[in-house]
Scaffold this motif. Structure first.
Motif, mmCIF file in Angstrom:
data_model
loop_
_atom_site.group_PDB
_atom_site.id
_atom_site.type_symbol
_atom_site.label_atom_id
_atom_site.label_comp_id
_atom_site.label_asym_id
_atom_site.label_seq_id
_atom_site.Cartn_x
_atom_site.Cartn_y
_atom_site.Cartn_z
ATOM 1 N N VAL A 5 1.022 -1.297 -0.040
ATOM 2 C CA VAL A 5 0.126 0.008 -0.018
ATOM 3 C C VAL A 5 0.864 1.320 0.020
ATOM 4 O O VAL A 5 2.014 1.107 0.401
ATOM 5 C CB VAL A 5 -1.045 0.155 1.177
ATOM 6 C CG1 VAL A 5 -1.949 -1.144 1.096
ATOM 7 C CG2 VAL A 5 -0.108 0.125 2.458
ATOM 8 N N ALA A 6 0.324 2.277 -0.382
ATOM 9 C CA ALA A 6 0.986 3.698 -0.733
ATOM 10 C C ALA A 6 0.818 4.154 0.969
ATOM 11 O O ALA A 6 0.146 3.825 1.579
ATOM 12 C CB ALA A 6 0.292 4.624 -1.314
ATOM 13 N N MET A 7 2.144 4.754 1.468
ATOM 14 C CA MET A 7 2.271 4.997 2.835
ATOM 15 C C MET A 7 1.658 6.580 3.143
ATOM 16 O O MET A 7 2.221 7.388 2.825
ATOM 17 C CB MET A 7 3.697 5.052 3.000
ATOM 18 C CG MET A 7 4.004 4.814 4.589
ATOM 19 S SD MET A 7 3.183 3.652 5.774
ATOM 20 C CE MET A 7 3.203 2.205 4.469
ATOM 21 N N ASP A 8 0.506 6.333 3.552
ATOM 22 C CA ASP A 8 -0.141 7.597 4.246
ATOM 23 C C ASP A 8 -0.320 7.386 5.765
ATOM 24 O O ASP A 8 0.027 6.406 6.143
ATOM 25 C CB ASP A 8 -1.531 7.968 3.414
ATOM 26 C CG ASP A 8 -2.497 6.718 3.561
ATOM 27 O OD1 ASP A 8 -2.411 6.129 4.585
ATOM 28 O OD2 ASP A 8 -3.555 6.862 2.957
ATOM 29 N N LYS A 9 -0.766 8.285 6.499
ATOM 30 C CA LYS A 9 -0.985 8.244 7.917
ATOM 31 C C LYS A 9 -1.827 6.875 8.236
ATOM 32 O O LYS A 9 -1.251 6.181 9.124
ATOM 33 C CB LYS A 9 -1.677 9.552 8.403
ATOM 34 C CG LYS A 9 -1.905 9.404 10.059
ATOM 35 C CD LYS A 9 -2.468 10.617 10.524
ATOM 36 C CE LYS A 9 -2.632 10.800 11.911
ATOM 37 N NZ LYS A 9 -3.168 11.831 12.250
ATOM 38 N N GLN A 10 -2.918 6.740 7.695
ATOM 39 C CA GLN A 10 -3.803 5.417 7.797
ATOM 40 C C GLN A 10 -3.021 4.007 7.626
ATOM 41 O O GLN A 10 -2.997 3.218 8.473
ATOM 42 C CB GLN A 10 -5.203 5.455 7.359
ATOM 43 C CG GLN A 10 -6.000 4.396 7.886
ATOM 44 C CD GLN A 10 -6.206 4.516 9.524
ATOM 45 O OE1 GLN A 10 -6.055 5.574 10.252
ATOM 46 N NE2 GLN A 10 -6.071 3.392 10.217
ATOM 47 N N ALA A 11 -2.311 4.015 6.488
ATOM 48 C CA ALA A 11 -1.794 2.848 6.105
ATOM 49 C C ALA A 11 -0.315 2.817 7.163
ATOM 50 O O ALA A 11 -0.082 1.538 7.557
ATOM 51 C CB ALA A 11 -1.033 3.103 4.685
ATOM 52 N N TYR A 12 0.337 3.664 7.493
ATOM 53 C CA TYR A 12 1.277 3.620 8.288
ATOM 54 C C TYR A 12 0.989 2.941 9.846
ATOM 55 O O TYR A 12 1.507 2.019 10.379
ATOM 56 C CB TYR A 12 2.124 4.829 8.513
ATOM 57 C CG TYR A 12 3.281 4.710 9.429
ATOM 58 C CD1 TYR A 12 4.240 4.316 9.194
ATOM 59 C CD2 TYR A 12 3.262 5.551 10.870
ATOM 60 C CE1 TYR A 12 5.524 4.170 9.904
ATOM 61 C CE2 TYR A 12 4.227 5.395 11.751
ATOM 62 C CZ TYR A 12 5.332 4.823 11.037
ATOM 63 O OH TYR A 12 6.397 4.588 12.121
ATOM 64 N N ARG A 13 -0.309 3.736 10.339
ATOM 65 C CA ARG A 13 -0.869 3.152 11.511
ATOM 66 C C ARG A 13 -1.320 1.688 11.406
ATOM 67 O O ARG A 13 -1.135 0.997 12.395
ATOM 68 C CB ARG A 13 -2.149 4.194 11.978
ATOM 69 C CG ARG A 13 -1.713 5.505 12.150
ATOM 70 C CD ARG A 13 -2.793 6.540 12.547
ATOM 71 N NE ARG A 13 -3.431 5.937 13.670
ATOM 72 C CZ ARG A 13 -3.261 6.638 14.939
ATOM 73 N NH1 ARG A 13 -2.648 7.868 14.831
ATOM 74 N NH2 ARG A 13 -3.867 6.189 15.896
ATOM 75 N N GLU A 14 -1.929 1.295 10.243
ATOM 76 C CA GLU A 14 -2.098 -0.245 10.283
ATOM 77 C C GLU A 14 -0.965 -1.125 10.165
ATOM 78 O O GLU A 14 -1.039 -2.042 10.744
ATOM 79 C CB GLU A 14 -2.905 -0.298 8.897
ATOM 80 C CG GLU A 14 -3.581 -1.515 8.580
ATOM 81 C CD GLU A 14 -4.638 -1.980 9.834
ATOM 82 O OE1 GLU A 14 -4.806 -3.175 10.024
ATOM 83 O OE2 GLU A 14 -5.339 -1.327 10.263
ATOM 84 N N ALA A 15 -0.013 -0.503 9.585
ATOM 85 C CA ALA A 15 1.355 -1.256 9.488
ATOM 86 C C ALA A 15 1.876 -1.518 10.889
ATOM 87 O O ALA A 15 2.406 -2.608 11.208
ATOM 88 C CB ALA A 15 2.402 -0.774 8.315
ATOM 89 N N MET A 16 1.959 -0.358 11.586
ATOM 90 C CA MET A 16 2.477 -0.276 12.877
ATOM 91 C C MET A 16 1.801 -1.293 13.955
ATOM 92 O O MET A 16 2.312 -1.615 15.035
ATOM 93 C CB MET A 16 2.777 1.201 13.646
ATOM 94 C CG MET A 16 3.626 2.047 12.648
ATOM 95 S SD MET A 16 5.364 1.247 12.646
ATOM 96 C CE MET A 16 5.827 1.344 14.341
#
Length: 168
Positions: A5-16
């Motif tokens: 996925v492209a790294m935006d705030k929500q995607a980053y939070r999901e990955a973390m």
């Protein structure tokens, strides 16, 4: 299923959310007052000299005291302390002082509150602060450590608490 996925705030939070971490209560006391918050963003920097880092949101209600006092204690929670995590995370109606009422505390070298029964407590002086986005990274010299009994640990993973069982 794997996906990129492209790294935006929500995607980053999901990955973390997939990066499990110990649950810690970070405490301070001094001229700025007694304060504390819950954090999983803690890690070792080096063992020579003993140094760790703690990440804190600058909008956190404990931040001004932490910065002014320039000392902190990283208290790593045992599973028996799980109820302290939401209290120190500000997810309850506890005042700052009332956050400390749910446990017994003592001090070591710096005067920062140390949780009785913590898996480990690192008593630190803040030596450097690095601003990154919404957070500050406190680079801390470890002045003393109290190593507790090997009890069940507590991690935060996939937006929930999980016990870590120690078996020999």
């Amino acid at each position: 299923m794997e996906r990129t996925v492209a790294m935006d705030k929500q995607a980053y939070r999901e990955a973390m959310a997939r990066l499990g971490a110990a649950v810690n209560v970070i405490t301070t006391d001094g001229p700025g007052g007694r304060a504390g918050f819950t954090a999983s963003a803690v890690c070792s920097v080096t063992d020579s000299p003993p140094t760790l880092l703690v990440c804190a949101n600058r909008s956190n209600d404990s931040y001004p005291a932490m910065k002014q006092n320039a000392v902190l204690c990283v208290n790593t929670l045992a599973s028996a302390h799980e109820e302290l995590s939401p209290v120190f995370a500000g997810m309850t109606d506890h005042t700052m002082e009332a956050r400390f009422d749910g446990a017994t505390w003592h001090t070591m070298v710096t005067g920062a509150p140390v949780l009785d029964g913590a898996l480990v407590a690192f008593d630190c002086r803040i030596e450097q602060i690095v601003e990154v986005g919404t957070h500050d990274v406190f680079i801390c010299a470890v002045e003393a450590a109290e190593i507790g009994t090997m009890n069940e640990g507590l991690i935060y993973y996939a937006r929930g608490y999980h016990r870590v069982i120690f078996e020999r």
